[in-house]
Enzyme design. Structure first.
Site, PDB file in Angstrom:
ATOM      1  N   ARG A  27      42.355  28.800 -30.956  1.00  0.00           N
ATOM      2  CA  ARG A  27      43.027  28.006 -31.988  1.00  0.00           C
ATOM      3  C   ARG A  27      42.105  26.960 -32.612  1.00  0.00           C
ATOM      4  NH1 ARG A  27      49.456  27.296 -30.825  1.00  0.00           N
ATOM      5  NH2 ARG A  27      49.875  29.530 -30.896  1.00  0.00           N
ATOM      6  N   ARG A  82      49.859  34.814 -21.824  1.00  0.00           N
ATOM      7  CA  ARG A  82      51.223  34.576 -22.251  1.00  0.00           C
ATOM      8  C   ARG A  82      51.737  35.811 -22.980  1.00  0.00           C
ATOM      9  NH1 ARG A  82      52.658  28.542 -24.060  1.00  0.00           N
ATOM     10  NH2 ARG A  82      51.470  28.294 -22.135  1.00  0.00           N
ATOM     11  N   ASN A 130      47.135  19.623 -26.750  1.00  0.00           N
ATOM     12  CA  ASN A 130      48.104  18.613 -26.350  1.00  0.00           C
ATOM     13  C   ASN A 130      47.529  17.808 -25.199  1.00  0.00           C
ATOM     14  OD1 ASN A 130      48.669  19.855 -23.801  1.00  0.00           O
ATOM     15  ND2 ASN A 130      49.969  21.324 -24.854  1.00  0.00           N
ATOM     16  N   ASP A 132      50.994  15.991 -29.220  1.00  0.00           N
ATOM     17  CA  ASP A 132      50.504  17.257 -29.768  1.00  0.00           C
ATOM     18  C   ASP A 132      49.563  17.000 -30.923  1.00  0.00           C
ATOM     19  OD1 ASP A 132      51.743  19.057 -28.153  1.00  0.00           O
ATOM     20  OD2 ASP A 132      53.285  19.649 -29.585  1.00  0.00           O
ATOM     21  N   GLU A 179      49.548  24.151 -33.789  1.00  0.00           N
ATOM     22  CA  GLU A 179      49.353  23.282 -32.622  1.00  0.00           C
ATOM     23  C   GLU A 179      48.073  23.713 -31.918  1.00  0.00           C
ATOM     24  OE1 GLU A 179      52.614  23.178 -29.731  1.00  0.00           O
ATOM     25  OE2 GLU A 179      51.110  22.458 -28.307  1.00  0.00           O
ATOM     26  N   CYS A 186      47.884  15.974 -17.901  1.00  0.00           N
ATOM     27  CA  CYS A 186      47.013  17.100 -18.206  1.00  0.00           C
ATOM     28  C   CYS A 186      47.069  17.436 -19.678  1.00  0.00           C
ATOM     29  CB  CYS A 186      47.376  18.319 -17.370  1.00  0.00           C
ATOM     30  SG  CYS A 186      49.002  18.965 -17.740  1.00  0.00           S
ATOM     31  N   ARG A 194      47.391  33.346 -32.592  1.00  0.00           N
ATOM     32  CA  ARG A 194      48.321  33.568 -31.484  1.00  0.00           C
ATOM     33  C   ARG A 194      47.910  34.824 -30.736  1.00  0.00           C
ATOM     34  NH1 ARG A 194      53.270  33.106 -33.589  1.00  0.00           N
ATOM     35  NH2 ARG A 194      53.655  31.008 -32.828  1.00  0.00           N
ATOM     36  N   CYS A 230      46.880  24.516 -15.173  1.00  0.00           N
ATOM     37  CA  CYS A 230      46.679  23.542 -14.091  1.00  0.00           C
ATOM     38  C   CYS A 230      47.503  23.788 -12.819  1.00  0.00           C
ATOM     39  CB  CYS A 230      46.815  22.101 -14.582  1.00  0.00           C
ATOM     40  SG  CYS A 230      48.453  21.620 -15.096  1.00  0.00           S
ATOM     41  N   GLU A 239      41.047  23.035 -19.672  1.00  0.00           N
ATOM     42  CA  GLU A 239      42.195  22.310 -19.149  1.00  0.00           C
ATOM     43  C   GLU A 239      41.707  20.993 -18.546  1.00  0.00           C
ATOM     44  OE1 GLU A 239      45.301  23.104 -19.459  1.00  0.00           O
ATOM     45  OE2 GLU A 239      46.393  21.969 -17.927  1.00  0.00           O
ATOM     46  N   GLU A 257      53.794  37.203 -25.598  1.00  0.00           N
ATOM     47  CA  GLU A 257      54.373  36.599 -26.796  1.00  0.00           C
ATOM     48  C   GLU A 257      55.457  37.507 -27.371  1.00  0.00           C
ATOM     49  OE1 GLU A 257      54.028  33.709 -28.133  1.00  0.00           O
ATOM     50  OE2 GLU A 257      52.107  32.886 -27.468  1.00  0.00           O
TER      51      GLU A 257
END
Lengths: 509, 509
Positions: free
Chosen positions: B476, B341, B444, B423, B441, B469, B352, B311, B360, B343
């Site tokens: 996932r 990302r 969220n 979450d 997870e 947001c 992952r 965002c 979003e 990792e």
């Protein structure tokens, strides 16, 4: 006639002065047999010849000359292997090979270059005499480079650079294939400024990038729906998600690594990921409010580029495999994220952006299938642009200038029959009169041939494998649509109206 | 009590030994008035004092001490400006200010740090005595850094680093809010290996990246449809296209530039875009078949990062503007491309990845509106995950450890009442028993408060402006779905079955 002159020093692990006899035997035999093996019959005199040799301490010096068959650098590799077989007998193996001199004379360039030719690696000097070049390699040339085929590639590159000088700046050859009727233009301004004015899009801090608001996105989705309903579904295409970051392997295999550098967005990741390692960069921002670019450059490594042509990263899905006949032809499209292009010539509104959104169409099958699918996609695109969206467009077949020059040779080349690109261009009234202004390229569709399957080692269980692909950015489709149709929804084609939701965009005080 | 000791040399454009009288007058007045202005009544003794001065040639040396009010570095800036006003009178202006010495003594850390505290810029030494620190600045400290607020930021940073030592490695505090019923698990293997086995996805040459085939993409689209039909449409959210490349301005404003470095994918573009400039890099690839990374590092500059939290780049749409009340609340979502990302801890299948695809959700309005919308979105998400997809999930409220420690203070802080994150975690049977294995997870949703509107200078015409947001990656969601439901379509929930098209994926010989 091309001539290679090579001098090399082969350093052994022990003194070999006492083994001159054995070494001489290998050299004499090599000169007779090994240096000629594989040369066409009657051309043995153009293969390698041992011109001289000497031994001092641990070092054997050799001098080899050749014409084009079993070239001197290749003869050196053969000789090295043969001498190593001698290892147990003379109790010494080759530890190092140094190229003392390598010159290639009389490389045929096919034309007289207008400017000097330079190669940035392994080459000291290139001397051009008429339409021929002498290449003097530098001492940085190693056996590893020779083994990797580097000498041949350098010779090819010299020829190609001479060729490129001739074609530089020469445009591609376009042939008009078809044009839509002249249509009524409902707008005469640049839609990009208009879009910014009504807050449908907004420029970001990056060059050639916008945030797209709700109404604009609704238009994008309408076009997507039209493509899905009118092109992809009827022709049996299904959606996939192609990666948008391309690790180096992809441009290396696709061939983009030959030339993409000035146009690429590069991706780097941290060499070390622990926060401790980055404390300096974090502290700097906390103290100054600025990014410490210098420390970032020290702490990252380049791992690839952002997707540029959209389809290359797909090929990792099939790479190194043999696709069963029953899975062919494979017809897919991707709409999973933006692709990027660094525009040296500058950006312009949504007609030329650096982050753009494209539906990429990709098909794979036998040459006949690929040629047929290209025609079908081309027809559907024509229908959508001309009839559904009612846009004034033209279709061109495009060939690079060099190909048009070698036309007859290429056209008689069976393996590439059918390969080519069709470009769709659209009229932008705000740029001026039809025949006096530049039209906007909004979509293309190509038969690529065997290029990608070969590059990514993909085979078909039933024979030859080709591919074709096409793309067009929604920024450019919408730029064209609004430039020709304007912003009055009442006057838009029904196919668009029924799919969009236009409401007030955000208002600012 | 915090104590500042400063020595500085102010160099004039001309010899000022003859102007000592005028200069003394300015200094004496400054010490009396200018150095005290703004200090709270009765605290003037904690403001700056001129401890001494001398003139030699063109240089005025001053020594200033202070407590916490009108700190010595600020007094120096005031003095410089005052002396410059004297310019025409003494025919000399200040050309350079050199900080000879700056020490801050008795900085309160609030705790006794366990390890030494270091700052990578402008600081020579930090001496810790109990819960206090003395900071000795280095000669690299410039007036520009002082003017930019650097001294205050360094003091804050020292305190924060002491604080961070205490919290390091301490997990966030999770409070279970709700859990679904225990559900029947139809599968017990890791779906990622299964997906690779049946060619629905394939690993690329990049770390944590896959190409997603037709069936997997159909599942992604089914989830998207469910989100659009069951969450976005009923709650009045509309789609936008957020940029996916973030120029530095974005992480600088969002605050990610404080700490994102170890986790980021960096973007670089050519400093010079002409092909000539890149000939070396092109030649190298042509000759060796490898990428010449070293020359790339020389020829590019870092311009930003790839989107990480999705965002932040949106905020450029509203940046620096006052949004009219009638346009609020603004409810939008983005699904226009992957985020990235790095990792450090490694990747694992689709649970992952480094390139991931997320919807979003973003909403902006008054605090009351944002809190209300968050609740509505949370309920819809719960309904979709628990009832439509029939997944075993739990909801947690999450607060960082430090916030839980300062709980009472924070909770009584009116401005942040309602700020927080929920979450959603899902059970993955292949990881082991429910209570013994780590849940994933998958989603969220947060009330962020005033952070982003403040950071991007966005105001509302009708008062306070907040945002909220949420996001969850489809990698996932699908990992969870397949881990719990398996690959037998007959046993999938009707809402998914009616939206997917599962056919044979490509087969390899």
């Amino acid at each position: 006639m091309m001539l290679f002159e090579l001098e090399a020093a082969l350093e052994f692990s022990n003194d070999i002065e006492g083994q001159k006899g054995e070494i001489e035997e290998v050299l004499v035999n090599a000169d007779k047999e090994l240096f000629k093996r594989g040369a066409p019959k009657g051309k043995e005199n153009e293969a390698s010849q041992l011109r001289g040799w000497s031994v001092k301490g641990r070092v054997l010096n050799v001098s080899i000359v050749s014409g084009r068959y079993v070239r001197a650098p290749d003869a050196l590799l053969r000789l090295r292997n043969q001498l190593n077989l001698l290892g147990t007998k003379i109790k010494a193996g080759i530890r190092k090979v140094e190229i003392k001199k390598l010159e290639v004379k009389g490389v045929e360039l096919g034309r007289e270059p207008k400017q000097p030719i330079k190669i940035a690696f392994y080459v000291d000097k290139i001397e051009v005499k008429g339409d021929k070049a002498d290449i003097k390699f530098s001492p940085s040339l190693t056996v590893d480079v020779i083994e990797g085929g580097g000498v041949d590639r350098i010779i090819e590159l010299v020829v190609e650079k001479a060729e490129r000088q001739e074609y530089e700046g020469k445009a591609e050859i376009k042939k008009l294939l078809w044009e839509s009727k002249t249509k009524e233009m409902l707008f005469d301004k640049d839609p990009s400024s208009e879009l910014e004015g009504i807050n449908w899009i907004r420029r970001t801090h990056a060059k050639g990038q916008f945030v797209y608001g709700r109404n604009f996105t609704s238009l994008v989705n309408a076009l997507r729906e039209i493509l899905v309903e009118e092109l992809y579904k009827p022709l049996g295409f299904r959606e996939m998600i192609f990666p948008k970051f391309e690790p180096w392997d992809v441009p290396k295999k696709s061939g983009h690594a030959k030339s993409i550098y000035p146009d690429a967005y590069y991706v780097m990741v941290p060499k070390v990921s622990s926060p401790k390692e980055w404390e300096e960069t974090m502290d700097y921002f906390r103290i100054t409010g600025e990014i410490h670019k210098e420390s970032i450059m020290r702490k990252v490594e380049p791992v690839g580029i952002l997707s540029y042509a959209q389809c290359p990263p797909f090929w990792q899905f099939l790479e190194g495999r043999v696709v069963k006949g029953e899975s062919l032809p494979l017809k897919v499209y991707d709409w999973s994220g933006p692709t990027y292009r660094n525009e040296a010539g500058g950006t312009h509104g949504i007609a030329r952006v650096e982050e753009f959104h494209r539906a990429e169409t990709l098909f794979i099958g036998s040459p006949e299938e690929v040629i047929k699918i290209e025609k079908e996609v081309e027809e559907k695109l024509t229908f959508i642009l001309d009839e559904l969206l009612d846009l004034e467009v033209r279709k061109y077949s495009v060939i690079p200038w060099w190909m048009s020059q070698e036309g007859e040779k290429k056209l008689s080349d069976k393996a590439n029959e059918g390969v080519g690109t069709v470009d769709f261009e659209a009229y932008l009234p705000y740029r001026g009169e039809r025949e006096k202004s530049e039209w906007l390229e909004i979509q293309n569709i190509s038969v690529i041939g065997e290029k990608y399957p070969k590059a990514f080692s993909v085979k078909s269980s039933r024979g030859e494998l080709w591919s074709g692909c096409g793309g067009g950015s929604f920024e450019r489709w919408i730029c064209t649509f609004l430039a020709q149709k304007g912003f009055d929804k009442e006057k838009w084609p029904a196919e668009v109206v029924k799919r969009v939701k236009i409401e007030d965009e955000v208002k600012f005080a």
